[in-house]
Design a protein around this motif. Structure first.
Motif, PDB file in Angstrom:
ATOM      1  N   GLU A 287     -22.491  24.429   0.051  1.00  0.00           N
ATOM      2  CA  GLU A 287     -22.119  24.431  -1.373  1.00  0.00           C
ATOM      3  C   GLU A 287     -23.037  25.298  -2.222  1.00  0.00           C
ATOM      4  N   VAL A 288     -24.306  25.388  -1.873  1.00  0.00           N
ATOM      5  CA  VAL A 288     -25.271  26.122  -2.691  1.00  0.00           C
ATOM      6  C   VAL A 288     -25.445  27.581  -2.252  1.00  0.00           C
TER       7      VAL A 288
ATOM      8  N   PRO B 283     -23.332  30.183  -1.899  1.00  0.00           N
ATOM      9  CA  PRO B 283     -22.767  31.215  -2.786  1.00  0.00           C
ATOM     10  C   PRO B 283     -23.600  31.420  -4.060  1.00  0.00           C
ATOM     11  N   GLN B 284     -24.231  30.371  -4.549  1.00  0.00           N
ATOM     12  CA  GLN B 284     -25.086  30.504  -5.743  1.00  0.00           C
ATOM     13  C   GLN B 284     -26.320  31.344  -5.429  1.00  0.00           C
ATOM     14  N   ILE B 285     -26.875  31.157  -4.248  1.00  0.00           N
ATOM     15  CA  ILE B 285     -28.028  31.957  -3.826  1.00  0.00           C
ATOM     16  C   ILE B 285     -27.604  33.415  -3.683  1.00  0.00           C
ATOM     17  N   GLU B 286     -26.439  33.640  -3.073  1.00  0.00           N
ATOM     18  CA  GLU B 286     -25.930  35.008  -2.928  1.00  0.00           C
ATOM     19  C   GLU B 286     -25.730  35.659  -4.296  1.00  0.00           C
ATOM     20  N   GLN B 287     -25.177  34.900  -5.236  1.00  0.00           N
ATOM     21  CA  GLN B 287     -24.957  35.422  -6.593  1.00  0.00           C
ATOM     22  C   GLN B 287     -26.286  35.794  -7.248  1.00  0.00           C
ATOM     23  N   SER B 288     -27.270  34.924  -7.121  1.00  0.00           N
ATOM     24  CA  SER B 288     -28.586  35.194  -7.692  1.00  0.00           C
ATOM     25  C   SER B 288     -29.210  36.431  -7.058  1.00  0.00           C
TER      26      SER B 288
ATOM     27  N   GLU C 203     -28.024  39.839  -8.239  1.00  0.00           N
ATOM     28  CA  GLU C 203     -28.479  40.326  -9.545  1.00  0.00           C
ATOM     29  C   GLU C 203     -29.459  41.488  -9.398  1.00  0.00           C
TER      30      GLU C 203
ATOM     31  N   ASN D 256     -18.496  36.374  -3.790  1.00  0.00           N
ATOM     32  CA  ASN D 256     -19.457  35.859  -2.822  1.00  0.00           C
ATOM     33  C   ASN D 256     -18.711  35.283  -1.628  1.00  0.00           C
TER      34      ASN D 256
ATOM     35  N   ARG E 238     -34.568  22.024  -0.849  1.00  0.00           N
ATOM     36  CA  ARG E 238     -33.470  22.735  -1.514  1.00  0.00           C
ATOM     37  C   ARG E 238     -33.456  24.173  -1.017  1.00  0.00           C
TER      38      ARG E 238
ATOM     39  N   SER F 107     -32.818  33.850  -3.397  1.00  0.00           N
ATOM     40  CA  SER F 107     -32.669  33.736  -4.854  1.00  0.00           C
ATOM     41  C   SER F 107     -33.575  34.744  -5.542  1.00  0.00           C
TER      42      SER F 107
END
Length: 171
Positions: A13-14, A16-21, A24, A40, A64, A86
């Motif tokens: 679940e997390v 894709p958020q790491i990939e998005q970060s 950047e 992502n 985490r 990240s």
């Protein structure tokens, strides 16, 4: 304190958020800034890669995830699909630790090589992997699988003149 451990289903679940970060960082390269707004890897795809058993996360002191490496085994090769840290944790050796773990695992499995596709000139791409002994493949060295991946990337807007396939021979 960062721990490298096998990825677990609940980590998906997390990721894709790491990939998005991590993406950047591309905003600093004008011609590639669009990648920061790209799609992502889906949670479902992460779940499948995790289930296949060749994915690792870098977890902080509270377990985490702050980085990950997703790979798959193709014949006798470990292929790295994604390595992300990240943005606020980059430059701390986390990517290096994830890559070292993946390469060690490939050696333990008796695989012949580790492969990936990446940008030739982006500092945290091909130059980073070269430090580990990866080499950019040219011409006939690029097998059908890697050529297909590069072609798929080009179809999705990646500038093919800036991309390369890389390989680290393990035997």
């Amino acid at each position: 304190m960062i721990t490298i451990r096998p990825a677990q289903a609940e980590d998906a679940e997390v990721l894709p958020q790491i990939e998005q970060s991590a993406g950047e960082a591309f905003r600093a390269i004008p011609e590639l800034a669009w990648l920061a707004d790209g799609d992502n890897v889906s949670v479902e795809r992460h779940c499948a890669l995790i289930a296949a058993g060749a994915c690792w996360v870098a977890a902080d002191g509270k377990d985490r995830p702050v980085g990950f490496l997703s790979a798959g085994i193709e014949d006798d090769v470990l292929h790295i699909w994604e390595l992300d840290v990240s943005l606020d944790r980059q430059g701390q050796g986390i990517g290096r630790a994830l890559l070292e773990r993946a390469v060690a695992d490939a050696r333990r499995r008796g695989l012949a090589a580790v492969t990936l596709t990446t940008f030739r000139a982006v500092a945290w791409n091909a130059p980073f992997y070269r430090k580990f002994g990866f080499r950019a493949l040219e011409g006939v060295e690029i097998d059908g699988r890697l050529a297909g991946l590069l072609a798929d990337e080009a179809e999705h807007g990646m500038p093919s003149d800036q991309r390369c396939a890389m390989r680290l021979d393990l035997r």
